[in-house]
Structures are given as structure tokens and as C-alpha cells.
Design an enzyme around this catalytic site. Structure first.
Site, PDB file in Angstrom:
ATOM      1  N   LYS E  70       0.824  -1.213   0.000  1.00 21.15           N
ATOM      2  CA  LYS E  70       0.000   0.000   0.000  1.00 21.15           C
ATOM      3  C   LYS E  70       0.861   1.267   0.000  1.00 21.15           C
ATOM      4  O   LYS E  70       0.614   2.200  -0.777  1.00 21.15           O
ATOM      5  CB  LYS E  70      -0.910   0.006   1.237  1.00 21.15           C
ATOM      6  CG  LYS E  70      -1.796  -1.208   1.353  1.00 21.15           C
ATOM      7  CD  LYS E  70      -2.590  -1.228   2.631  1.00 21.15           C
ATOM      8  CE  LYS E  70      -1.720  -1.430   3.858  1.00 21.15           C
ATOM      9  NZ  LYS E  70      -1.089  -2.779   3.937  1.00 21.15           N
ATOM     10  N   THR E  71       1.837   1.283   0.887  1.00 20.85           N
ATOM     11  CA  THR E  71       2.654   2.484   1.009  1.00 20.85           C
ATOM     12  C   THR E  71       3.476   2.714  -0.256  1.00 20.85           C
ATOM     13  O   THR E  71       3.587   3.848  -0.753  1.00 20.85           O
ATOM     14  CB  THR E  71       3.566   2.376   2.242  1.00 20.85           C
ATOM     15  OG1 THR E  71       2.750   2.175   3.395  1.00 20.85           O
ATOM     16  CG2 THR E  71       4.403   3.630   2.435  1.00 20.85           C
ATOM     17  N   ASP E 124      -0.160   7.873   5.950  1.00 20.42           N
ATOM     18  CA  ASP E 124       0.337   6.505   5.885  1.00 20.42           C
ATOM     19  C   ASP E 124       0.097   5.761   7.185  1.00 20.42           C
ATOM     20  O   ASP E 124       0.385   6.262   8.271  1.00 20.42           O
ATOM     21  CB  ASP E 124       1.843   6.528   5.566  1.00 20.42           C
ATOM     22  CG  ASP E 124       2.326   5.131   5.182  1.00 20.42           C
ATOM     23  OD1 ASP E 124       1.580   4.412   4.484  1.00 20.42           O
ATOM     24  OD2 ASP E 124       3.447   4.759   5.595  1.00 20.42           O
ATOM     25  N   ASP E 125      -0.425   4.547   7.048  1.00 21.83           N
ATOM     26  CA  ASP E 125      -0.626   3.670   8.206  1.00 21.83           C
ATOM     27  C   ASP E 125      -1.457   4.401   9.260  1.00 21.83           C
ATOM     28  O   ASP E 125      -1.002   4.685  10.377  1.00 21.83           O
ATOM     29  CB  ASP E 125       0.760   3.306   8.784  1.00 21.83           C
ATOM     30  CG  ASP E 125       0.825   1.838   9.131  1.00 21.83           C
ATOM     31  OD1 ASP E 125      -0.214   1.159   9.085  1.00 21.83           O
ATOM     32  OD2 ASP E 125       1.926   1.365   9.431  1.00 21.83           O
ATOM     33  N   LYS E 152     -12.920  16.089   5.530  1.00 26.36           N
ATOM     34  CA  LYS E 152     -14.152  16.632   4.939  1.00 26.36           C
ATOM     35  C   LYS E 152     -14.074  18.128   4.674  1.00 26.36           C
ATOM     36  O   LYS E 152     -14.948  18.684   4.013  1.00 26.36           O
ATOM     37  CB  LYS E 152     -15.341  16.343   5.870  1.00 26.36           C
ATOM     38  CG  LYS E 152     -15.739  14.885   5.911  1.00 26.36           C
ATOM     39  CD  LYS E 152     -17.174  14.745   6.354  1.00 26.36           C
ATOM     40  CE  LYS E 152     -17.737  13.370   6.094  1.00 26.36           C
ATOM     41  NZ  LYS E 152     -19.143  13.273   6.540  1.00 26.36           N
ATOM     42  N   LYS E 225       5.622  -8.335   0.483  1.00 24.75           N
ATOM     43  CA  LYS E 225       6.707  -8.186   1.453  1.00 24.75           C
ATOM     44  C   LYS E 225       7.266  -9.532   1.878  1.00 24.75           C
ATOM     45  O   LYS E 225       8.479  -9.735   1.969  1.00 24.75           O
ATOM     46  CB  LYS E 225       6.184  -7.443   2.691  1.00 24.75           C
ATOM     47  CG  LYS E 225       7.260  -7.174   3.732  1.00 24.75           C
ATOM     48  CD  LYS E 225       6.672  -6.376   4.883  1.00 24.75           C
ATOM     49  CE  LYS E 225       7.704  -6.136   5.973  1.00 24.75           C
ATOM     50  NZ  LYS E 225       7.069  -5.474   7.124  1.00 24.75           N
TER      51      LYS E 225
END
Ligand SMILES: Nc1ncnc2c1ncn2[C@@H]1O[C@H](COP(=O)(O)OP(=O)(O)OP(=O)(O)O)[C@@H](O)[C@H]1O
Ligand SMILES: Nc1ncnc2c1ncn2[C@@H]1O[C@H](COP(=O)(O)OP(=O)(O)OP(=O)(O)O)[C@@H](O)[C@H]1O
Ligand SMILES: Nc1ncnc2c1ncn2[C@@H]1O[C@H](COP(=O)(O)OP(=O)(O)OP(=O)(O)O)[C@@H](O)[C@H]1O
Ligand SMILES: Nc1ncnc2c1ncn2[C@@H]1O[C@H](COP(=O)(O)OP(=O)(O)OP(=O)(O)O)[C@@H](O)[C@H]1O
Ligand SMILES: Nc1ncnc2c1ncn2[C@@H]1O[C@H](COP(=O)(O)OP(=O)(O)OP(=O)(O)O)[C@@H](O)[C@H]1O
Ligand SMILES: Nc1ncnc2c1ncn2[C@@H]1O[C@H](COP(=O)(O)OP(=O)(O)OP(=O)(O)O)[C@@H](O)[C@H]1O
Ligand SMILES: [Mg+2]
Ligand SMILES: [Mg+2]
Ligand SMILES: [Mg+2]
Ligand SMILES: [Mg+2]
Ligand SMILES: [Mg+2]
Ligand SMILES: [Mg+2]
Lengths: 268, 268, 268, 268, 268, 268
Positions: E70-71, E124-125, E152, E225
Site C-alpha cells: 500500500k505504502t 500513511d498507516d 471533509k 513483502k
């Protein structure tokens, strides 16, 4: 204001007795054999502390429903003991203080007691001292731990101490290990019909012939506090309430029944 | 700002009555026999406190659903008592203050009352004073403990005090031991159809012939607050809302039905 | 920085309207009869507050699923009311502030409103004001209590106030007693197929003949926000997205279906 | 006052022994074979620490019901060891102190011990040191973690340490990983009838012929503390309580039965 | 050190890209069609933000199992966007800081972004930013509320912002209302056998003939990973690990099987 | 004293090795093939970190029951690695410090390591570092988050780091996402009978003919720590305990059985 708070607690013998008298403002009535037996038993403990060299510390809990007369009983024993140091520890003198201040005040009372050869400390309404509430439940663990340790710590050599606690929440105290921290615990009960008749006879506010009938209107068991409140309300009915206690006239049975039976007024 | 907060609470007799009048802005209507009986009962307590030497402290809780008229009732009793010290303790004057400041303010009101021979303190909306919320549940235990102790502490010799509490959450108060801390508690109910007709008749906003019909559109039981709000909304329908209360014209039944039956507008 | 925070909230009429306009950036579309009925109803409340002497305070909650148009509706009513004081209280202006600072800001808005004869306060996204999260659940009880009291406190004599709240978590508000603190609550719904067609027709981004078909690709009910987002994404497909809204060309049905049906892109 | 608190703990050999003697004020009686075996076992550990080069640290827990004699046993072992550093860590000397102060005091005792070639530390009533209460449950995790680490940290080279803990809540200690932090744990039991007879014989307060009978009035198992308290109460019955222990006269069986059987006085 | 902490976050374009490059140290490999589709989709959002006047803010969550890439994906999109402001918000730069400092830093990044016409912020995370742990569960509600509001809040007129979040705990984010706060969420999956073969082929560390066999030793689905870690371990087996990647020699199948099958070495 | 606390942690190579040697005071014995395999595996990781350019960070957890030899194993690997920076992070050096100080110390160790080309950090007894207790459960989330981030943060270019954690509570670490934060985890088991015989043979404290018999007295599985403690206790039985290890005489089987079977001494 911890300092000034402590000042209020300073043992001053006369003042202490006055405070104890405040706990039984309208005098003590005969509440029946069970109350009498408790009083005799605790007086034995007073003697044991006074005489025995092997009992530097004795701790005794009076527990029972709200309004059953625990505080009045503890105060009476304190007054009758004749001990040079008698102190009541009550939440009434600690309103709004912080936990640590309260701990300091309670500890101070014990340390003052250690300076007197014979002392009685009344821990009144322990759940209130602990700031206990059943939702959660929450309470001050700092105050609890302080009391748990103080209840087991022996006074220095040659000093003797009787601690009398009062509480309406014996099950809660048990789950806090507070019950086991007392050497003895005694249950102060509500009044049964025979006890109520005894009280009404002594108060002399009904026609003697009405007493048995009056008691039938009441629950099987009620605390002394509630009985006195109902009579007080009924006493307002006549021309001049004060006269009832002076014996000028008696409470009407019908009026008493009306008050007891009023369904919109719930109990306490 | 504790100081300045306290200043706002300072007992100033006229101001106190004005505050009480604010609790029943549009006057009191006859809400039926049950409301009347409660009012009479609490007025008896006012007399008992005024006259009896054995009742230095009497505490009474008015509980019931939201909007049933508890605060208006308590205010009315305060006004009619004629006591020299009357004070309403309300969360509205304590917005955003810290727990300890609130405790100080509440305690101050009681200590001011102890200086007057005859006093009434109204603890309005106790759950709001306690910052209670059902999720958790959470509340201020510091404030709760303060109130628990104050409700049982006797005023000094010769001073007499009536405390009237109001609450919509009687079950919560019970689980906090607050219910048992009051001598008496009374339930202030919602209105039943007969009570509603009484109110509508007195308001005179419908044609007398329409009143029975109008009531059939409503639930079996509603609080006075909701009845007044529905009428107010219906009164907006005509040319000039204000005239309805002055009797210029009446609310149309059909218009009233439309408002009560609007399914997208939910109740309160 | 409480001070400076407050400055941002200072009522400056023009600025207030600008802020409200930000809540409906791309203008208001016709979302169908249910949305229209809600708007009409709340406008009635605006009139009631303006005219009635018996309604100093009216409080109304707009609740419904995320993105259903609650904030846009509240802003529109504020703008159309023409009241001299209109203020939106939103978490966006309070990021990272402490609970007590937020309370102070919210209270300040009400106290500013009390100085104006006619006011509207919008409490936008109440769960965000309360810092609510469902895990725990946690929220600021200090802010909750502040809002609970402010929602019931009457403005001073001669001042009138309409409070409009918005929330997507009506069940949570109920369990906090917040729902009952409003006089009225209205449900702002998602769009049904008929409503969607209405919106698509007004937007004019599909060939009229495609609209019925386009709607079949969507769920039975979706919030206006999601419908607008999907159209926006589909509009990116062509040569020059912006032209779609100008009417230069239309969204291809097939492209629209592809975007709606992309299973790796989940909804919002 | 952390400083002054620490001063109280300073190891001063004579003072330490005096403190230990306070834990067994009226001397040690023979409580039967099980108590004797525990004492012998722990004395073996004393020898292991004294002699073995491979045992720089040995930790041993005495656990058992309230009043079973754990503290008296630990104190006796400390006195008999003849080690140059012996210290009892007890909540009695830490009333009202903050967690971090208590941690500092406990750590200081260990660091003082590390300076002596042979040391014994008694952690008395570990649940009290931890401020444990079963409601919640609550306790000081800071103190717990301190003890957990200290129980496993080896003294510096050439220094040897025996730690003796006492506790009545072995299940609680287990769930805190405290039980596993000790190398050994031993259960100190209540007295069984044979043990009670042994104690009564040695005390010589009954006619030898009455001892078997007296024991039948007691529960199958009671802690030594309770047995001594009952005898003490029964000893008050005669003309002069003190004489019973001097052997002037004996406790009457009937009087003993009366005290044991009094149903309003509950146990401890 | 809040100040100095903020300095580290100051947008310096070159530095930002360097930080992003750190998230994909050994370059990007082809992970199969599903990863490619996600990348294409998010690049469409980049274009939408760049071009559309109706999309000042677009928020998109990449969620999926730990180590699924994802990162690296978010960083790649940031790099490829060519936007003038790109910033990664990561717990690595906030170790040990207080909640309020972290909030200040996160808010600062958004406010910096509002000054650039086109910006990308990578959160991130998110569970690490929130200090989330499943026991309790506990997390920073202050940081959560800050992110909920920032996700928002529209940038000022003329500024456009794409927010990309990453998380392995999508169910947790959902129960925090964080999932609904994103416009879109995409699932980044583990590798399936076909994807693994693709990766192994590109890496060229096995004999082509061994690849199908090698994959049979692995679970049906593993994150990128873990695949890279296993190959790295297997590469150590030969004479000189580094040579494997340079193509000097290949990993022996048997050696690979041994490492994958070692039962005492558990997965990650 | 944060400052001074940090000083204690300063890497001084000789001192570091001394600290590690303290973790295996009486030398390392052969505990059987399973222990040996773990040691070989972790030595492979040491080599991977030393040689591979693609492995800047490798993290490995040794988990298993209390006393199974995890810390001794980690220390041995550290010593044998020959890396220039080796550091053990242990709760023993942080007694009584505040969470934030502990975080600062742990972070400092990592930042010191980042300055060395090759480093090993041992996070010993992670549950103690986290101040974990199963009641609640409670632990320091601040320390947990710090460790979670540090375990994933890559050292700067050219620096390489092996982290070895130890823990007896693998299930707890899993529920904290700590297990997944390690690349690899290995289970350090208790001894089985064959392993015990190996240890006893090497220790040479029994007659070789007695070893098989001695092992039958023990549980099917016990940790090395307990085996060594039992032998130590049995060694005290003879004339002069120290001689047993020097081989002067052997432990009598009967005496060993007596100690193992003593039912009042419970296990650890
Ligand atoms: N024997 C008695 N004779 C006359 N009045 C009594 C007697 N015992 C108690 N009272 C009165 O009854 C009331 C309640 O008694 P008391 O406060 O002692 O009860 P309590 O059990 O301590 O109540 P609580 O549970 O609320 O603390 C008091 O007004 C007290 O003066
Ligand atoms: N008898 C009455 N006649 C006319 N109006 C009344 C009467 N009782 C109450 N009201 C009005 O009804 C409304 C609600 O009454 P009140 O605030 O006393 O109710 P409450 O039970 O205290 O409500 P809450 O539970 O919200 O505190 C008020 O506006 C009050 O003025
Ligand atoms: N009637 C409308 N016509 C056009 N756009 C609208 C309309 N109503 C809402 N929108 C737009 O839809 C989006 C969502 O509306 P809004 O923010 O009012 O919804 P909401 O219910 O307040 O959402 P939330 O629950 O997230 O607070 C906004 O971009 C708004 O401008
Ligand atoms: N062997 C003994 N001989 C005489 N008295 C003893 C003996 N053991 C204990 N006692 C006495 O019994 C009482 C309780 O003993 P001790 O305080 O040691 O028990 P404990 O198990 O530590 O209790 P607690 O659980 O309350 O800490 C003390 O007064 C002590 O002096
Ligand atoms: N497409 C790719 N090609 C090569 N390496 C990749 C690719 N994607 C990810 N990686 C590598 O795999 C490892 C894990 O990737 P990454 O950190 O992006 O995963 P993640 O899903 O963010 O993990 P986490 O859940 O732990 O945050 C990193 O070392 C990264 O460089
Ligand atoms: N292989 C070995 N040979 C000799 N002694 C050992 C060996 N392994 C461990 N020990 C000893 O056993 C005892 C326990 O070992 P260690 O402290 O490493 O266990 P642990 O698994 O870390 O325990 P804990 O769970 O309590 O942290 C120590 O005294 C250590 O010196
Ligand atoms: Mg009492
Ligand atoms: Mg009210
Ligand atoms: Mg909204
Ligand atoms: Mg003890
Ligand atoms: Mg990641
Ligand atoms: Mg270890």
C-alpha cells in the site's frame, strides 16, 4: 485549606460529645431486644479494650439498612464509654475536599488517638467516606487503602483503640476486603411490629388502645427513621403539631392511615 | 471566575422570585387532580418545616417524564411558601464550569440557607447538575457525593430547610443512592385525556365543541409541554397567530389534525 | 489562542452568509418532494419564531444518513430566513482545540445570539462537535452537557432563537438525551429513483433518453452526495470533463455503468 | 516528604528487629506440624542463600488465608536468620503516599540490600503494597511493575538476597504474573482441630479436660488470629481477664460456647 | 520541540520525493493485474483533481493486509502525479510526541497544502497515526477527530487536494466512521500464484524452469513483502548472496523449500 | 534524571558485553537439538544483516515459556556476532521511570544504533518494557506505539540493524500487532526428558547411572531455569553444597526425589 480543615477535626473533648449528641437529637428510645443486645455487646468490647493488655486494637462494624439507627448507636456507645478521646469521622465535614486531603484528615484522627491511652474512633457511613457510588462502581481507592491499613495498624505500646464503623452496604464492603478488615461485625436491623409497638408506647402519641391497630398499617419491617418520620407527618394534621409530643392530644388513627396509604407519596 | 460565579448566586430575594417566575412564563393552568394533589402534599411539607421543631430538614423529590411540569410546580411552591430564603440551583447558571466550582456553588447555597430561619432550595434537573449521560454511564461523582451529603446534613439549631429536587431519571437516581437520600418522592405524571380537555378548556383556543375531538388526535398520555407546543404550532396556521390566545378566532380542527399527524415531524 | 479562536466566530453578517454559501457550493437542486416538505416545515418554524410571543426558543434537528443534504438544507434555511443573526457552529473551526475552549466558543455563540432580536444557530454535525467515536464509545461529556443545557435555556425577554442541529447518528443522540432536548426532529432521507431522475434531469448531463437507464445502475437509495460524486467521476471520461456541465456533450451510458460497477472501488 | 519518608526506612539493625518483633507481639505458639514444616523449609532457603555461590537471589512467597500467621512466620525467619540486613516493606509506613514515592521507597530498600553481603527483604501483604481492590479490579501498576522487575533482578556480584513475600490473594497475584516471579511459594494454612488443641494446651487457659470439648464449638478450620481473638473475648468474662493468662483461673466452657455461638456477632 | 518537529515537516519539494522514494527502496515490480488496476484508478483521481473545477477535494483509502504494498503504491502515485505539493504523514516522524503535537503537525500539513494549487497528502498507516491498539481498544481520539474533520474540510477557493490514506485495519476504520469519511476505498490484495510467478520471473533469481515449482511451496496468498523476504533469506544460502540478484547464479529449489518449510521459523 | 538515565544506556562496548554475560552467569549448557537449531537460525540472520545490501533491517522474536532460556540465547548471539554495537534494552534499568522517559531511552538506543554500520538491539522481556499486566489488561500504549514504529523504521542508508525481542506472552503480543511487526518469530521451548538428561550429564552432579531415574521424577516438560533451581536445592542437602559442582560427591537420588516431591513447595 487542608490546614484549616484539620483544625476543625482537632480533638476537643466537649465539642466531640456535642457532635455525638447531634447524632441522636431527639433522644434514644427503646427499639427492642435486638438493638439492646448489640449495644450490650459493643459495651463489652469497650471494657475489653479498657482492661486487656493483649487487645491494643479492636475494630467493629455496625451494618444494616439505611435509617436503622447505626449512627445513633455508635454515638451512644462513644458517649457512654467515658474514654478520653472520642472522635467521629464523617463525610459531612469533608464536603468537596480532595481525596488526599480526606486521607490526611482520617490519618490525623488515628494519630491523635495514638496519643491517648484509650480512644474510640467512629468511621461513620463508610461508603460516603469512600465516595462510593454503585454505578461503575466508583469510589476513592486512595481513601479505601488508607482505611484498610489503619484498621490493622496497632497503636504504639500502651495505647488502646476501639474503632466502630457504620455502613448500609455490607456487601460492597465485603467485595472491598473491608469487611474482613474488622474483627467483628454486627447487623443493626429494621424494626419488627413488636419493636414498633415498644417505640409507639414510649412516644405516647397514640391512644394506647390504637397502637396495635396503627402498626398493622405499616410494613412488616421498617427502619426507626421512617417510623419517626411518619409519626411526625401525622402529627402535623391536628391544630397544633407540637402538642402531640407534649401529650395534649393524640394522633387520630384515620389520619395516620391516610398518610401511610397515600400512594403518590413513596417511601423513605 | 468562581468568585464571580458565586456572585450570580447570591441570594437576593426579589431576584430569586423573578428567576422562579421564569420557570412558568405563561402562567399556571389546571392540569387535573393528580397535579393538584402533588401541589397540596408539598405545601403540607412547607407547613411541617415551618411549624415542627422536630423537622429541621425535609427533602422531597419530584420525578416524572420530561416536560411534565416538575420545575414549574417546584417554582410555584417556592413562590407560595413565603419563606425568606428560596433558591433554585440549576445547570443553566453553571455552563462550562468545573466540577469543583459547581460543588462550591451548591455547597454555598446550602450554607447561605443555614443562615435563614426558613429556607427552600430547589435542586432542578438533578441529572443535569450531575452532568449525567446514559452512555457509559458518566457523571460527576464529586457533585453526586456533595449532594448526597448535603441532603442528609442537618441545618444548625433553629434553622429549617426544605429541599425540593426534580428529575426525569428516577431509576438512575435510585442506582446512585440518591432516591433513598430523599425523605419523600412524588411522581409528576403526563396528562391523560381528561387533563388535556381541562387544559384546552382553560386556554380557550378551540371551539368548545371541538375539544373532545381534538384530544382524540393525541396519544393516550402526553406531557403538558408537548400539548402546549402543538397548540402553539397550530396557532401559527391562521392569519395572525397571536389572536388565537386573545380569543379573536379558534384553531381549525383540520389544521390541528394535520400538524399532529405530520409523520415527518417526530415528537417532543 | 482561545481569544483568537473566538475572533474567528465573531458574528459579521456578510461573512456568515459566505460561510453558509460554502455549504452548498454548486447550488441547490430539486431533490424531490420529501426534501421540499422538510424545507417548507422548517420555514414554518422560522415564521413561528419571528411572530409568536410565546415561542422565544424553538429547536429542531435534521437527521439522516451521511451525505443526504442536511447541512446544505440548514444553510439554505438560514440564508432564506433573513434573520439578523445567523451562525453555523462547526467542528471545522475548532480543530485541535481543547474541550473547554470549544465549550466557551459554543456558549459565546448563544450569548451573542441572545443580543439579537431574531437569531438562527446551526449546530452542524453534532457528533463531530461532541468528538464522538463509536468505539468505547467516547465523546466529550463537557461539550454534551453544554449543548444539553443551551438547548433548553430560554433567551432573555424579547429575544428569539431558532436552533437547527444536524446529525447522521440519531440513535446515538437519543442515548445521550440529546434527541429529547430538541422540540422537533426531521429525517432527511437518501434519494429514491424518482428523486434521482429529477436531479439528473436538472443537471442535464445525460441524454434525456438515457436517464431512466442510468438510474437502474444505482442502488435503490443513495445520498445526493454519492450521486453527484459518481456523475463527477463519469464526467472525467470524455475529452474535457468540464464541458459536460456546460452541455457540450453528454456522459456515455456505458462509461457510467463501468464506473458504478467497478468492484474494486467501494462505495461512498 | 519523600526524603523524610525514606529516612524512616533507613536500615538500622536494632530498629529492624524491633519492627519484626512487633509482628508477633505475644510470642510464637506451636501451630502444628504444617506450620513447622514451612518454617524449616524457609530456613533451608536461608542456608542456601548464605552458602551457595550459584544462588545470588532466592524469592519465596508465603500465601494463605487472612490471619493464618504469614507475617509472624516471615518475621520469625528474619529474626532467626542472623543476616546483617533485614527489612520489612509494609503499607503501614506508606499511608497516603503517592505511587511514585512508594516505588522509590521499595527500590531504595532493594538498593540498600545490595550493599550488604547477606540480606532478607520481607514484602508484607503484597496486595496492600499494590493498593489492590477487587472491585474493578484496581491496583497500582507502577508498583506492580517495580516489584516484578525487582524480584528478578540479580544483586551485584558477591551480594546475596532472600525475598519473602506474604499475601492472602494468591489467585490475584497469579493473574498479575507475580506468582511466577517467585522461585517458590508455600501455603500457610488455617488451623485444624489437632492444631487448635496444641495451641490451647500451650496457652493453658482451659482446664485440660475441657480442651477437646472447646474445639468442637469451632469451625473445622480457623486462622490462628481468630482463635486468639475468641479466647481473648472469653477471657473478659471472669472477674479479672488478665488472670486467665497468668493461670489464676480457667475459661468456663459455657461462657466460651456462648461467645462462639452468638449469632449477631459475625466472624473474623 | 513542537517547533522543531514542525520544521522537519516543512515542504521542501526535493526532500519530499526522496522520502517517497524511501518507501520503495528496491524499485517497483509488476505485481499482477489487480495491483495495476488500482494504480490506474488512483491516477484517474489525480487527473480529476487536476482538471475538474467541481472537485476541490478527493479522498481515497488504500486498505489491505500488512505488507501488500500500500505504502509503495501511494508513494509511486505521489511521485508520478507531478503535483507541486506532495507530503507523506507518517508515525515515523512523530515517535514519542504528544497527541496534541501530532495533531498540530497533521493540521499544519493540510494548511500548507491549502497554499498550493494542487496537492497530495498521504496519511500513511492510519492506525499508527491514531496510536491504535486492539486491546481495549485504545487510540487517540484527539487525532482521530482531527483527521475526520480534515478529511471533509474543503480547501479554499482555487486550491485542490487529493488525500491518499493507507491502512491494514479497514474494519477498525469503519467502526471509527473513518471509512465513510473517504470518498473511495480500494483493496490492495496479497499476491496469488500467478502474481508470484510474475514477480519471480522479473526478479530472475530462479532458473525459469523452477519458478512454477517454487510457487507451489508457498501459501495460496502471501503479501509481496513476505515473498521478497523469503527470497532474500534463500539468497543467503549460496557462496555470495549478492550475486543472485546480479544473475551470477540461481537459488536452489531444495534450499528454498528448506527455508519455507522450516517449522520453527514462523511466518511474517 | 532522564539525562542521567540516558547516560547509563550509552554504548560502551566492553560494558555492553559485560551486561550480556550477566544474562548467562553460570555458562551455557547444551539444551538439546531444538535450542541448537534456534541458535543456528538466528546466527544466519546475523550473517544476512552483515552481508546483504537488501536487508537494512531484520527483526526476530524469541518467544516461549518463562525460564526457557530466551534471554541467555539472545545474549549469546549478541556476544558471538562480533557486531560493533550491541545493546540490551531491559526494564531492569528503567525501574520507576515515567513512560515518556522510557520511550526516550528506547528511541535513543535505536538512534545510537543508526550511527553504527552493524548493530544488534535486544528488546528483552517486551511485556515488562510495556508494563503489561493481564488484569485489565493494562500496559503503556505510548511505549507500545514507539516500539511498533521503531520495529518498522529503516536505518539510514548504509546502516544495518538486527533486532531480537524476547517475550513469554506471544498471544498478548499478537493482539497488540507486535507479533506481525517482527519479520520472524521462533519458539524457545521447555526441556523434554532427552534434553534434561543431556543437561544433567554435562553438569555431572548425579552418578551417571542415576540420571535416567532422576528425570522420571520431573514433569514431562520443564524450563531450564527450573531444572537448575531444583538441582541447586538438592545440592544443599550434603555436607558442603559447593562440592557437588566440583565433583567431590554426587546428589543422592532419594534426596532429589524428596525435594521434587515436597507438596507444600509449589513450582516455579
Ligand atoms: N433508638 C433510637 N431512639 C430514637 N431515635 C433514634 C434511635 N435510633 C435512631 N434514631 C433516630 O433515627 C434517625 C436515623 O438514625 P441514624 O441516623 O442513627 O440511622 P443510620 O442507620 O445511621 O442511618 P443511615 O443509614 O442513613 O446512616 C435519626 O434521626 C436518629 O436520631
Ligand atoms: N400547570 C402548568 N400550566 C401551564 N404551563 C405549564 C404548567 N406546567 C408546566 N407548564 C409549562 O410547560 C413547560 C414544561 O414545564 P416544566 O419545565 O416545568 O417541565 P419539567 O417537567 O420540569 O420538564 P423537564 O423534564 O424538561 O425539566 C414549561 O414551558 C412550563 O411553563
Ligand atoms: N439539494 C442539493 N442540490 C445540490 N447539491 C446538494 C444538495 N444537497 C446537498 N448537496 C451537495 O451534496 C453534498 C452533501 O451535502 P451535505 O454536506 O449537505 O450533506 P450532509 O447530509 O450534511 O452530509 P454529512 O452527513 O456528511 O454531514 C454537498 O456537496 C452539497 O453541496
Ligand atoms: N505461631 C503463632 N503463635 C502465636 N501467635 C501467632 C502465631 N502466628 C500468628 N500469631 C498471631 O496471630 C495474629 C495474626 O498473625 P499474622 O498477622 O502473622 O497473620 P497474617 O497471615 O499475616 O494475617 P494477614 O492475612 O491479615 O496479613 C497476630 O496477632 C500474630 O501475632
Ligand atoms: N510493487 C512492488 N515491487 C517491489 N517491491 C514492492 C512492491 N510493493 C511493495 N514492495 C516492497 O514490499 C515491502 C512492503 O511494501 P509496503 O511497505 O508498501 O507494504 P504495506 O502494504 O504498506 O505494508 P504495511 O501494512 O506494513 O504498511 C516494501 O519493502 C516495499 O518496498
Ligand atoms: N543453555 C543454558 N545453559 C545454562 N544455563 C542456562 C541456559 N539457558 C538459560 N540458562 C539459565 O537459566 C535461567 C533462565 O534463563 P533465561 O533468563 O535466559 O530464561 P528466559 O526464557 O529469558 O526467562 P524469562 O521468561 O523469565 O525471561 C538463567 O539463570 C540462565 O542463566
Ligand atoms: Mg448513619
Ligand atoms: Mg425541569
Ligand atoms: Mg453535514
Ligand atoms: Mg500479614
Ligand atoms: Mg505501509
Ligand atoms: Mg528473559
Amino acid at each position: 485549606d487542608f490546614k484549616s480543615a484539620l483544625d476543625e477535626v482537632k480533638p476537643a473533648f466537649g465539642a466531640a460529645i456535642n457532635t455525638l449528641e447531634m447524632c441522636r437529637l431527639n433522644g434514644m428510645l427503646n427499639c427492642g431486644e435486638r438493638h439492646a443486645h448489640i449495644q450490650r455487646t459493643v459495651m463489652t468490647f469497650v471494657e475489653q479494650v479498657r482492661k486487656s493488655e493483649r487487645t491494643p486494637l479492636l475494630t467493629c462494624l455496625l451494618e444494616g439498612p439505611g435509617g436503622s439507627g447505626k449512627t445513633a448507636l455508635a454515638a451512644t456507645i462513644g458517649i457512654e464509654s467515658g474514654f478520653p478521646f472520642i472522635k467521629i469521622v464523617s463525610a459531612e465535614n469533608m464536603i468537596g475536599l480532595q481525596e488526599s486531603t480526606k486521607c490526611g484528615m482520617i490519618t490525623k484522627v488515628f494519630e491523635d488517638a495514638y496519643k491517648s491511652p484509650l480512644s474510640i474512633i467512629i468511621l461513620d457511613d463508610i461508603e460516603r467516606l469512600l465516595e462510593f457510588v454503585d454505578i461503575g462502581p466508583r469510589f476513592s481507592n486512595v481513601i479505601l487503602q488508607t482505611i484498610l491499613v489503619l484498621l490493622k495498624r496497632s497503636p504504639p505500646k500502651g495505647r488502646k483503640l476501639l474503632v466502630i464503623g457504620t455502613s448500609s452496604l455490607v456487601r460492597v464492603l465485603e467485595s472491598m476486603s473491608l469487611l474482613d478488615a474488622f474483627n467483628v461485625h454486627l447487623n443493626v436491623p429494621q424494626l419488627k411490629p413488636a419493636d414498633m409497638k415498644q417505640v409507639l408506647k414510649e412516644l405516647n402519641v397514640f391512644n394506647p388502645a390504637d397502637i396495635d391497630n396503627a402498626v398493622t398499617a405499616l410494613d412488616e419491617e421498617i427502619p426507626i427513621k421512617r417510623l419517626l418520620m411518619l409519626i411526625e407527618m401525622a402529627a402535623q394534621g391536628g391544630d397544633e403539631g407540637a402538642n402531640v409530643y407534649k401529650g395534649d392530644h393524640k394522633i387520630e388513627l384515620a389520619h395516620f392511615f391516610e398518610i401511610v396509604g397515600d400512594h403518590i407519596v413513596f417511601r423513605n
